[in-house]
Design a protein around this motif. Sequence first.
Motif, short mmCIF file in Angstrom:
data_model
loop_
_atom_site.label_atom_id
_atom_site.label_comp_id
_atom_site.label_asym_id
_atom_site.label_seq_id
_atom_site.Cartn_x
_atom_site.Cartn_y
_atom_site.Cartn_z
N SER A 10 0.87 -1.17 0.00
CA SER A 10 0.00 0.00 0.00
C SER A 10 0.90 1.22 0.00
CB SER A 10 -0.93 0.02 1.23
OG SER A 10 -0.19 0.26 2.41
N SER B 63 -4.57 1.13 7.35
CA SER B 63 -3.72 1.27 6.17
C SER B 63 -4.10 2.50 5.35
CB SER B 63 -3.80 0.01 5.31
OG SER B 63 -2.91 0.08 4.22
N TYR C 62 -1.36 -6.59 12.02
CA TYR C 62 -0.91 -6.15 10.70
C TYR C 62 0.62 -6.13 10.67
CZ TYR C 62 -0.96 -3.07 6.53
OH TYR C 62 -0.80 -2.51 5.29
N ILE D 92 4.49 -0.22 3.20
CA ILE D 92 3.20 -0.34 3.86
C ILE D 92 2.94 0.95 4.62
CG2 ILE D 92 3.18 -2.83 4.09
CD1 ILE D 92 4.14 -2.51 6.95
#
Length: 355
Positions: free
Chosen positions: A95, A191, A252, A355
């Motif tokens: 991401s 995120s 995560y 990320i």
Amino acid sequence: MEKSFPKTKEYMVPQIYDYILHRSGDKSVQNDKTGIQRMLQNFNGAFTEEQLRENMEKYNLTKMFELVKKYFKREYDYEDDSIILSNNYQQSINSYLYDDQVNPIFIHIDELLESTMIAFLAAAFKWSKEFENLEVYGECFKYVLFLLNDVCIFGKMQGVEANNVLLKLLSNDTQILQLAESCYWTILVFSLAHEMAHAYFAHIGKKYSEKHLERKEYDADMVAYDIVLRIIMDADKEHILEDYTYLAPMMYMDFFDLYYYTDRILYKTRFYDPSHPTPDKRKRRLFAIVNKDEYEFDAVSGNDLYRDFLDIFKEYKEQVLLKMERGKLDKIIHVEKRRKMRGENEYDTAGSTKI
């Protein structure tokens, strides 16, 4: 082993729908009609087609993106409707925020990241819940290893066969499906908020020197977690994220820790990125944030859930190392393919994922 997973609350709007399928299979299963049919077949009587469709409207990536933008406006007086959401499959567990060196353009949440995360959580929770069942233990371990090796490292989207394995693992266990999906949405919000935080810092003119790039990620995590926790605390206003998922951002980070660990044990690849701190460092910072007095909610169930998750986190590492040393993983290791991906012939190099 007795587990203390949170019980499904009767007043909750059911979140269980076809997302577990929609993001856990290749294009042959990724459409609403097929997903609903497979969900009804494999979880017979647990919910109706109407419930599935209603929840598909309430819980989706676009809605979560709008929720994050709403809270940035409320909490940080920041909004930028020009930033769009990208969700293409780029064969990477990734991401990021993309900009043109002047203005943020889009936030990308890779489809592979979505697919892997929901499947990983489901398998990990099932493994933890039935830890003493040797058959379930073995199948869950193999599935998590498949996700971290074939999917994360090599960027291969799970297909129908893998999706069927996941459904068999769940065995009509709607509790695990509920927990996995609830934690998944909290992770997705975190995120999205993390990437939006980068845009926010650019907007206010906050700059980082080359020596302090890690601080950029810590700051984005701080804002993202603040957004997550405030959404949780607003449960009486809009019940979106469950309080028992408040440690999902730590899961995560643990997920990426296991990803890098698997790459290191199987392929001698070590994570190194001067602009991105390691997952364990980021997790420690997150714990420092949530312990602030300004965040008040029921944390008991969340603590229990994370404790059970950590059992699997530790067990996976031990089993991968043990099986690697005994040569039991030789058939699933693709050394030459990994070397080509790294663009090197004989030397180990650093691997990194944004990320």
